[in-house]
Design an enzyme around this catalytic site. Structure first.
Site, PDB file in Angstrom:
ATOM      1  N   SER A  90       0.789  -1.089   0.096  1.00 12.69           N
ATOM      2  CA  SER A  90      -0.043  -0.028   0.007  1.00 12.69           C
ATOM      3  C   SER A  90       0.902   1.094   0.113  1.00 12.69           C
ATOM      4  O   SER A  90       2.054   1.320   0.494  1.00 12.69           O
ATOM      5  CB  SER A  90      -0.960   0.096   1.410  1.00 12.69           C
ATOM      6  OG  SER A  90      -1.527   1.129   1.303  1.00 12.69           O
ATOM      7  N   TYR A  95      -1.287  -0.490  10.159  1.00 11.31           N
ATOM      8  CA  TYR A  95      -1.541  -0.968   8.992  1.00 11.31           C
ATOM      9  C   TYR A  95      -0.367  -0.804   7.998  1.00 11.31           C
ATOM     10  O   TYR A  95       0.196  -1.920   7.427  1.00 11.31           O
ATOM     11  CB  TYR A  95      -2.799  -0.535   8.209  1.00 11.31           C
ATOM     12  CG  TYR A  95      -3.136  -0.600   6.930  1.00 11.31           C
ATOM     13  CD1 TYR A  95      -3.362  -1.857   6.665  1.00 11.31           C
ATOM     14  CD2 TYR A  95      -3.091   0.583   5.848  1.00 11.31           C
ATOM     15  CE1 TYR A  95      -3.771  -2.193   5.051  1.00 11.31           C
ATOM     16  CE2 TYR A  95      -3.178   0.125   4.599  1.00 11.31           C
ATOM     17  CZ  TYR A  95      -3.627  -1.185   4.410  1.00 11.31           C
ATOM     18  OH  TYR A  95      -3.925  -1.436   3.088  1.00 11.31           O
TER      19      TYR A  95
HETATM   20  N1  LIG Z   1      -8.948  -0.403  -1.357  1.00 12.90           N
HETATM   21  C1  LIG Z   1      -7.894   0.385  -1.374  1.00 12.90           C
HETATM   22  O1  LIG Z   1      -7.926   1.589  -1.159  1.00 12.90           O
HETATM   23  C2  LIG Z   1      -6.551  -0.356  -1.010  1.00 12.90           C
HETATM   24  C3  LIG Z   1      -5.280   0.435  -1.017  1.00 12.90           C
HETATM   25  C4  LIG Z   1      -3.891  -0.027  -0.771  1.00 12.90           C
HETATM   26  C5  LIG Z   1      -3.937  -1.230  -0.326  1.00 12.90           C
HETATM   27  N2  LIG Z   1      -5.072  -2.215  -0.587  1.00 12.90           N
HETATM   28  C6  LIG Z   1      -4.983  -3.628  -0.281  1.00 12.90           C
HETATM   29  O2  LIG Z   1      -5.325  -4.267  -1.335  1.00 12.90           O
HETATM   30  C7  LIG Z   1      -5.805  -5.534  -0.543  1.00 12.90           C
HETATM   31  C8  LIG Z   1      -7.196  -5.784  -1.279  1.00 12.90           C
HETATM   32  O3  LIG Z   1      -8.157  -5.003  -0.687  1.00 12.90           O
HETATM   33  P1  LIG Z   1      -9.408  -4.431  -1.270  1.00 12.90           P
HETATM   34  O4  LIG Z   1      -9.399  -3.274  -1.444  1.00 12.90           O
HETATM   35  O5  LIG Z   1      -9.559  -5.237  -2.678  1.00 12.90           O
HETATM   36  O6  LIG Z   1     -10.709  -4.818  -0.293  1.00 12.90           O
HETATM   37  P2  LIG Z   1     -11.685  -5.934  -0.175  1.00 12.90           P
HETATM   38  O7  LIG Z   1     -12.628  -5.893  -1.154  1.00 12.90           O
HETATM   39  O8  LIG Z   1     -12.333  -5.875   1.348  1.00 12.90           O
HETATM   40  O9  LIG Z   1     -10.977  -7.307  -0.479  1.00 12.90           O
HETATM   41  C9  LIG Z   1     -10.104  -7.714   0.763  1.00 12.90           C
HETATM   42  C10 LIG Z   1      -9.949  -9.353   0.393  1.00 12.90           C
HETATM   43  O10 LIG Z   1      -9.216  -9.833   1.565  1.00 12.90           O
HETATM   44  C11 LIG Z   1      -9.902 -11.086   2.033  1.00 12.90           C
HETATM   45  N3  LIG Z   1      -9.444 -11.598   3.114  1.00 12.90           N
HETATM   46  C12 LIG Z   1      -9.709 -10.560   4.151  1.00 12.90           C
HETATM   47  N4  LIG Z   1      -9.430 -11.327   5.514  1.00 12.90           N
HETATM   48  C13 LIG Z   1      -9.083 -12.912   4.968  1.00 12.90           C
HETATM   49  C14 LIG Z   1      -8.445 -13.995   5.433  1.00 12.90           C
HETATM   50  N5  LIG Z   1      -8.352 -13.900   6.923  1.00 12.90           N
HETATM   51  N6  LIG Z   1      -8.342 -14.894   4.732  1.00 12.90           N
HETATM   52  C15 LIG Z   1      -8.532 -14.776   3.210  1.00 12.90           C
HETATM   53  N7  LIG Z   1      -8.863 -13.672   2.654  1.00 12.90           N
HETATM   54  C16 LIG Z   1      -9.025 -12.730   3.215  1.00 12.90           C
HETATM   55  C17 LIG Z   1     -11.380 -10.784   1.712  1.00 12.90           C
HETATM   56  O11 LIG Z   1     -12.213 -12.125   1.429  1.00 12.90           O
HETATM   57  P3  LIG Z   1     -13.074 -12.854   2.443  1.00 12.90           P
HETATM   58  O12 LIG Z   1     -13.526 -11.815   3.253  1.00 12.90           O
HETATM   59  O13 LIG Z   1     -13.876 -13.577   1.477  1.00 12.90           O
HETATM   60  O14 LIG Z   1     -11.967 -13.799   2.903  1.00 12.90           O
HETATM   61  C18 LIG Z   1     -11.360  -9.975   0.408  1.00 12.90           C
HETATM   62  O15 LIG Z   1     -11.377 -10.863  -0.698  1.00 12.90           O
HETATM   63  C19 LIG Z   1      -5.593  -5.490   0.756  1.00 12.90           C
HETATM   64  O16 LIG Z   1      -4.318  -6.134   0.973  1.00 12.90           O
HETATM   65  C20 LIG Z   1      -5.377  -4.184   1.066  1.00 12.90           C
HETATM   66  O17 LIG Z   1      -4.733  -3.800   2.108  1.00 12.90           O
HETATM   67  C21 LIG Z   1      -6.175  -1.583  -0.744  1.00 12.90           C
END
Ligand SMILES: NC(=O)c1ccc[n+]([C@@H]2O[C@H](COP(=O)([O-])OP(=O)(O)OC[C@H]3O[C@@H](n4cnc5c(N)ncnc54)[C@H](OP(=O)(O)O)[C@@H]3O)[C@@H](O)[C@H]2O)c1
Length: 231
Positions: free
Chosen positions: A141, A154
């Site tokens: 991130s 985080y």
């Molecule tokens: N959105 C942003 O602005 C942003 C910015 C920078 C980085 N990120 C990073 O991008 C990544 C994806 O996030 P996103 O934005 O796509 O959000 P999201 O839609 O909430 O996706 C998060 C994913 O992580 C999975 N997850 C959470 N806990 C888990 C566990 N214990 N075991 C297996 N899977 C798990 C969830 O699946 P289940 O709940 O089905 O398990 C979901 O598929 C994350 O690492 C986040 O830190 C996001």
């Protein structure tokens, strides 16, 4: 440069960046093996990818359980015969000042964001070694690049993963292992702290595809992708 024939495991593929990445990689010819806890969503995604002529499989994965990551890798081997890329994307964020002492939230972030990646390495690295090659792509991130209040823990977990990817790279400079840290800024997902400003998650999927499709002797080590308007 092609993704055709590559077998790619993606954690956190049930929504957001992971789902968009799975769809994009599959549309470009990769076989995708999808892990998350919400298996119903993964099953639907697999059906949609297959309906469009792609190849996909779903596995119930909680990344805090090392055995679940092993199962994810095993399904890649059983269904598609190999594993070329492990995309560690599953992540959680509980945002608050350190002084709030959200001990449970800290533990969850360490367990999912950092230990989840370590469990993926433990499952995939032996396979990469026996195959003679492989690629770890981790979604970190911009929170780790521009440190702001309320995101210290985080950002710490994300920077630990960045360090891990670089250390792993340094230990494997024989040309068989690639590591990539992708740093998204605001992305329009359930997760985002700023959905209005956020970019389409498919943009991150394209960045991941770019890193994967490089010739084997080219490694994209770090890639930052964020909204043009992000400060
Ligand atoms: N959105 C942003 O602005 C942003 C910015 C920078 C980085 N990120 C990073 O991008 C990544 C994806 O996030 P996103 O934005 O796509 O959000 P999201 O839609 O909430 O996706 C998060 C994913 O992580 C999975 N997850 C959470 N806990 C888990 C566990 N214990 N075991 C297996 N899977 C798990 C969830 O699946 P289940 O709940 O089905 O398990 C979901 O598929 C994350 O690492 C986040 O830190 C996001």
């Amino acid at each position: 440069m092609t993704l055709h024939g590559k077998v790619v495991a993606v954690t956190g593929a049930s929504s957001g960046i992971g789902e968009a990445t799975a769809r994009h990689l599959a549309s470009r010819g990769a076989s995708v093996v999808l892990g998350a806890r919400r298996i119903d969503r993964l099953d639907r995604l697999v059906a949609e990818i297959e309906a469009e002529g792609g190849k996909a499989a779903a596995v119930h994965v909680d990344v805090t359980d090392p055995g679940d990551l092993k199962a994810l890798v095993d399904v890649a081997l059983e269904r598609f015969g190999r594993l070329d890329v492990f995309v560690g994307n599953a992540g959680v964020a509980t945002i608050s000042p350190v002084a709030d002492l959200d001990v449970e939230g800290w533990a969850a972030m360490v367990d999912v964001n950092l230990k989840g990646i370590l469990h993926g390495i433990a499952a995939a690295l032996p396979v990469f070694r026996s195959q003679g090659g492989g690629h770890f792509v981790s979604v970190v991130s911009t929170a780790g690049l521009r440190i702001v209040p309320t995101q210290a823990v985080y950002a710490g977990t994300k920077n630990a993963v960045r360090t891990l990817m670089e250390g792993l790279r340094q230990e494997n400079t024989d040309g068989t292992l690639r590591t990539t840290s992708i740093s998204p800024g605001y992305v329009r997902t359930d997760f985002s702290g700023n959905a209005e400003l956020g970019i389409d998650p498919r943009a991150v999927g394209r960045a991941i595809a770019f890193a994967i499709e490089q010739p084997e002797d080219v490694e994209i080590g770090d890639l930052t992708i964020r909204p043009t308007r992000q400060g």
